[in-house]
Motif scaffolding. Structure first.
Motif, PDB file in Angstrom:
ATOM      1  N   GLY A  24      -4.367 -10.987  11.824  1.00  0.00           N
ATOM      2  CA  GLY A  24      -4.825 -10.524  10.519  1.00  0.00           C
ATOM      3  C   GLY A  24      -5.241 -11.691   9.642  1.00  0.00           C
ATOM      4  N   ASN A  25      -4.880 -12.915  10.091  1.00  0.00           N
ATOM      5  CA  ASN A  25      -5.229 -14.150   9.393  1.00  0.00           C
ATOM      6  C   ASN A  25      -4.535 -14.292   8.036  1.00  0.00           C
ATOM      7  OD1 ASN A  25      -6.898 -14.955  11.533  1.00  0.00           O
ATOM      8  ND2 ASN A  25      -8.641 -13.841  10.679  1.00  0.00           N
ATOM      9  N   TYR A  26      -3.330 -13.756   7.942  1.00  0.00           N
ATOM     10  CA  TYR A  26      -2.517 -14.034   6.758  1.00  0.00           C
ATOM     11  C   TYR A  26      -1.041 -13.902   7.114  1.00  0.00           C
ATOM     12  CZ  TYR A  26      -2.444  -8.884   6.070  1.00  0.00           C
ATOM     13  OH  TYR A  26      -2.313  -7.520   6.222  1.00  0.00           O
ATOM     14  N   MET A  27      -0.215 -14.523   6.309  1.00  0.00           N
ATOM     15  CA  MET A  27       1.230 -14.418   6.421  1.00  0.00           C
ATOM     16  C   MET A  27       1.734 -13.409   5.416  1.00  0.00           C
ATOM     17  SD  MET A  27       2.497 -16.348   8.790  1.00  0.00           S
ATOM     18  CE  MET A  27       4.227 -16.273   8.294  1.00  0.00           C
ATOM     19  N   CYS A  28       2.868 -12.796   5.738  1.00  0.00           N
ATOM     20  CA  CYS A  28       3.503 -11.853   4.828  1.00  0.00           C
ATOM     21  C   CYS A  28       4.985 -12.191   4.721  1.00  0.00           C
ATOM     22  CB  CYS A  28       3.312 -10.425   5.337  1.00  0.00           C
ATOM     23  SG  CYS A  28       3.945  -9.143   4.231  1.00  0.00           S
ATOM     24  N   TRP A  29       5.482 -12.278   3.497  1.00  0.00           N
ATOM     25  CA  TRP A  29       6.902 -12.494   3.252  1.00  0.00           C
ATOM     26  C   TRP A  29       7.454 -11.288   2.525  1.00  0.00           C
ATOM     27  CZ3 TRP A  29       3.117 -16.068   1.759  1.00  0.00           C
ATOM     28  CH2 TRP A  29       3.003 -17.190   2.586  1.00  0.00           C
ATOM     29  N   ASP A 118      -2.301  -6.954  14.585  1.00  0.00           N
ATOM     30  CA  ASP A 118      -2.259  -5.655  15.246  1.00  0.00           C
ATOM     31  C   ASP A 118      -2.730  -5.860  16.679  1.00  0.00           C
ATOM     32  OD1 ASP A 118      -5.023  -5.935  15.061  1.00  0.00           O
ATOM     33  OD2 ASP A 118      -5.323  -4.211  13.735  1.00  0.00           O
ATOM     34  N   ARG A 119      -3.087  -4.793  17.370  1.00  0.00           N
ATOM     35  CA  ARG A 119      -3.619  -4.889  18.732  1.00  0.00           C
ATOM     36  C   ARG A 119      -4.828  -3.984  18.874  1.00  0.00           C
ATOM     37  NH1 ARG A 119      -0.315  -7.544  22.358  1.00  0.00           N
ATOM     38  NH2 ARG A 119       1.871  -7.797  21.745  1.00  0.00           N
ATOM     39  N   PRO A 120      -5.719  -4.264  19.839  1.00  0.00           N
ATOM     40  CA  PRO A 120      -6.833  -3.349  20.101  1.00  0.00           C
ATOM     41  C   PRO A 120      -6.302  -1.959  20.408  1.00  0.00           C
ATOM     42  CG  PRO A 120      -7.130  -5.420  21.301  1.00  0.00           C
ATOM     43  CD  PRO A 120      -5.743  -5.447  20.737  1.00  0.00           C
ATOM     44  N   PHE A 121      -7.009  -0.945  19.933  1.00  0.00           N
ATOM     45  CA  PHE A 121      -6.524   0.429  20.114  1.00  0.00           C
ATOM     46  C   PHE A 121      -6.659   0.857  21.567  1.00  0.00           C
ATOM     47  CE2 PHE A 121      -6.503   5.032  19.900  1.00  0.00           C
ATOM     48  CZ  PHE A 121      -5.452   5.264  19.032  1.00  0.00           C
ATOM     49  N   LEU A 122      -5.596   1.469  22.079  1.00  0.00           N
ATOM     50  CA  LEU A 122      -5.580   1.956  23.456  1.00  0.00           C
ATOM     51  C   LEU A 122      -6.117   3.378  23.528  1.00  0.00           C
ATOM     52  CD1 LEU A 122      -2.109   0.990  24.984  1.00  0.00           C
ATOM     53  CD2 LEU A 122      -4.314  -0.073  25.439  1.00  0.00           C
ATOM     54  N   GLN A 123      -6.993   3.647  24.482  1.00  0.00           N
ATOM     55  CA  GLN A 123      -7.462   5.005  24.717  1.00  0.00           C
ATOM     56  C   GLN A 123      -6.611   5.720  25.768  1.00  0.00           C
ATOM     57  OE1 GLN A 123      -9.588   6.595  22.873  1.00  0.00           O
ATOM     58  NE2 GLN A 123     -10.033   4.778  21.645  1.00  0.00           N
ATOM     59  N   LEU A 141      -2.050  -3.170  11.003  1.00  0.00           N
ATOM     60  CA  LEU A 141      -1.759  -4.048   9.882  1.00  0.00           C
ATOM     61  C   LEU A 141      -1.069  -3.247   8.784  1.00  0.00           C
ATOM     62  CD1 LEU A 141      -5.032  -6.203   9.791  1.00  0.00           C
ATOM     63  CD2 LEU A 141      -2.784  -6.856  10.673  1.00  0.00           C
ATOM     64  N   VAL A 142      -0.427  -3.964   7.871  1.00  0.00           N
ATOM     65  CA  VAL A 142       0.515  -3.313   6.960  1.00  0.00           C
ATOM     66  C   VAL A 142      -0.136  -2.709   5.721  1.00  0.00           C
ATOM     67  CG1 VAL A 142       2.388  -4.816   7.702  1.00  0.00           C
ATOM     68  CG2 VAL A 142       0.958  -5.519   5.776  1.00  0.00           C
ATOM     69  N   SER A 143      -1.437  -2.870   5.537  1.00  0.00           N
ATOM     70  CA  SER A 143      -2.056  -2.528   4.262  1.00  0.00           C
ATOM     71  C   SER A 143      -1.891  -1.078   3.842  1.00  0.00           C
ATOM     72  CB  SER A 143      -3.551  -2.878   4.291  1.00  0.00           C
ATOM     73  OG  SER A 143      -3.717  -4.278   4.291  1.00  0.00           O
ATOM     74  N   LEU A 144      -1.880  -0.152   4.765  1.00  0.00           N
ATOM     75  CA  LEU A 144      -1.718   1.261   4.412  1.00  0.00           C
ATOM     76  C   LEU A 144      -0.254   1.678   4.326  1.00  0.00           C
ATOM     77  CD1 LEU A 144      -4.513   3.009   6.528  1.00  0.00           C
ATOM     78  CD2 LEU A 144      -4.502   2.579   4.065  1.00  0.00           C
ATOM     79  N   ALA A 185      -8.011   6.231  13.718  1.00  0.00           N
ATOM     80  CA  ALA A 185      -8.667   6.128  12.419  1.00  0.00           C
ATOM     81  C   ALA A 185      -7.842   5.291  11.441  1.00  0.00           C
ATOM     82  CB  ALA A 185      -8.900   7.527  11.852  1.00  0.00           C
ATOM     83  N   LEU A 186      -6.528   5.440  11.462  1.00  0.00           N
ATOM     84  CA  LEU A 186      -5.697   4.709  10.516  1.00  0.00           C
ATOM     85  C   LEU A 186      -5.517   3.247  10.905  1.00  0.00           C
ATOM     86  CD1 LEU A 186      -2.974   7.255   9.371  1.00  0.00           C
ATOM     87  CD2 LEU A 186      -5.180   6.695   8.371  1.00  0.00           C
ATOM     88  N   VAL A 187      -5.502   2.943  12.188  1.00  0.00           N
ATOM     89  CA  VAL A 187      -5.478   1.537  12.605  1.00  0.00           C
ATOM     90  C   VAL A 187      -6.734   0.826  12.106  1.00  0.00           C
ATOM     91  CG1 VAL A 187      -5.639  -0.010  14.596  1.00  0.00           C
ATOM     92  CG2 VAL A 187      -3.960   1.845  14.599  1.00  0.00           C
ATOM     93  N   ALA A 188      -7.886   1.482  12.249  1.00  0.00           N
ATOM     94  CA  ALA A 188      -9.149   0.898  11.782  1.00  0.00           C
ATOM     95  C   ALA A 188      -9.167   0.800  10.261  1.00  0.00           C
ATOM     96  CB  ALA A 188     -10.326   1.735  12.272  1.00  0.00           C
ATOM     97  N   ALA A 189      -8.670   1.821   9.582  1.00  0.00           N
ATOM     98  CA  ALA A 189      -8.666   1.821   8.115  1.00  0.00           C
ATOM     99  C   ALA A 189      -7.746   0.735   7.571  1.00  0.00           C
ATOM    100  CB  ALA A 189      -8.229   3.182   7.598  1.00  0.00           C
ATOM    101  N   ALA A 190      -6.605   0.518   8.209  1.00  0.00           N
ATOM    102  CA  ALA A 190      -5.682  -0.519   7.762  1.00  0.00           C
ATOM    103  C   ALA A 190      -6.316  -1.901   7.879  1.00  0.00           C
ATOM    104  CB  ALA A 190      -4.389  -0.458   8.570  1.00  0.00           C
ATOM    105  N   ARG A 191      -7.029  -2.133   8.980  1.00  0.00           N
ATOM    106  CA  ARG A 191      -7.691  -3.427   9.140  1.00  0.00           C
ATOM    107  C   ARG A 191      -8.806  -3.609   8.116  1.00  0.00           C
ATOM    108  NH1 ARG A 191      -8.418  -7.973  12.176  1.00  0.00           N
ATOM    109  NH2 ARG A 191      -6.427  -7.551  13.193  1.00  0.00           N
ATOM    110  N   ALA A 192      -9.599  -2.567   7.880  1.00  0.00           N
ATOM    111  CA  ALA A 192     -10.695  -2.665   6.909  1.00  0.00           C
ATOM    112  C   ALA A 192     -10.148  -2.925   5.506  1.00  0.00           C
ATOM    113  CB  ALA A 192     -11.530  -1.396   6.935  1.00  0.00           C
ATOM    114  N   LEU A 193      -9.100  -2.194   5.122  1.00  0.00           N
ATOM    115  CA  LEU A 193      -8.511  -2.401   3.800  1.00  0.00           C
ATOM    116  C   LEU A 193      -7.894  -3.782   3.690  1.00  0.00           C
ATOM    117  CD1 LEU A 193      -7.716  -1.377   1.024  1.00  0.00           C
ATOM    118  CD2 LEU A 193      -5.693  -0.313   2.068  1.00  0.00           C
ATOM    119  N   SER A 194      -7.238  -4.224   4.752  1.00  0.00           N
ATOM    120  CA  SER A 194      -6.631  -5.550   4.748  1.00  0.00           C
ATOM    121  C   SER A 194      -7.668  -6.633   4.498  1.00  0.00           C
ATOM    122  CB  SER A 194      -5.915  -5.792   6.078  1.00  0.00           C
ATOM    123  OG  SER A 194      -5.325  -7.068   6.112  1.00  0.00           O
TER     124      SER A 194
END
Length: 234
Positions: A24-29, A118-123, A141-144, A185-194
């Motif tokens: 995600g290219n950031y740290m979280c505390w 995160d990880r690439p989404f599995l089909q 990612l944690v954004s949502l 959809a939510l994995v993609a949305a979390a990354r976009a929002l992040s």
């Protein structure tokens, strides 16, 4: 076999080709701490944004607060899981008084450091009598703030498919088919929002701030409903 063994799932590696985490290219505390402040009324929750940094602060009842902060790290860097309290406080120097105070009163040994990923989404989540659930299936990612909620949803849907199952593998595939569209959809949305939240350039972050200041509330309401509303089963 049910793989509910988290981000570094052993079961996932048996189901799918090994996949590397996506940074995600950031740290979280984050930390929880006994904390009060004149601005923190009952139920207080606030999200503070900067350039490449964010801070969240929420009342969790009984005189305690939950806080988290982020900071961009260079692409490809792993970050430092040993960032000290003094370093974190320095990153948020000059921020709102309650932000600085929350960090100040937190014992250093209670601060948890996490590299955002995160990880690439599995089909394909399973085979035969094996399936995945929660972060093992769809780490995000944690954004949502929906990782734990999606795991609970998974468990409910899985239970429904198993309740009257006569053939286990078919029931597991049915569970997976039902859960993939929403979780993907939510994995993609979390990354976009992040990526939006962590904008660091002066122009891009300013445009982001203006958008969120002046966009109609109805837009954010509909977006939140899409995330939080889960239709009842059946």
């Amino acid at each position: 076999m049910r793989g509910a063994d988290g981000f570094n799932s052993t079961i996932r590696r048996q189901v799918a080709v090994a996949d590397d985490p996506r940074p995600g290219n950031y740290m979280c505390w984050l930390a929880t701490v006994p904390f009060g402040h004149p601005r923190m009324t009952k139920g207080y929750a606030a999200h503070y944004w900067g350039r490449g940094q964010r801070f969240g602060l929420a009342d969790i009842g009984h005189g305690r607060a939950y806080w988290w902060g982020t900071k961009n790290i260079p692409a490809g860097a792993s970050g430092s899981r040993r960032s000290g309290k003094e370093q974190i406080a320095g990153l948020f120097a000059g921020w709102a008084d309650e932000v600085q105070e929350a960090i100040r009163v937190t014992p250093e040994d209670t601060i948890v450091s996490i590299t955002a990923q995160d990880r690439p989404f599995l089909q394909r989540w399973g085979t035969g009598r094996m399936t995945l659930l929660g972060d093992a299936a769809h780490p995000m990612l944690v954004s949502l703030g929906q990782g734990a909620a999606l795991a609970i949803e998974d468990a409910v849907v899985l239970a429904e498919h198993l309740k009257e199952a006569t053939e286990l593998p078919s029931a597991l595939r049915g569970y997976e088919d039902q859960r993939r569209p929403r979780t993907e959809a939510l994995v993609a949305a979390a990354r976009a929002l992040s990526e939006t939240e962590q904008l660091e350039g002066p122009f891009a972050s300013r445009m982001r701030d203006l958008y969120f200041r002046f966009a109609p509330l109805s837009k954010f309401t509909s977006q939140n409903e899409a995330v939080l509303t889960w239709p009842p089963l059946g």
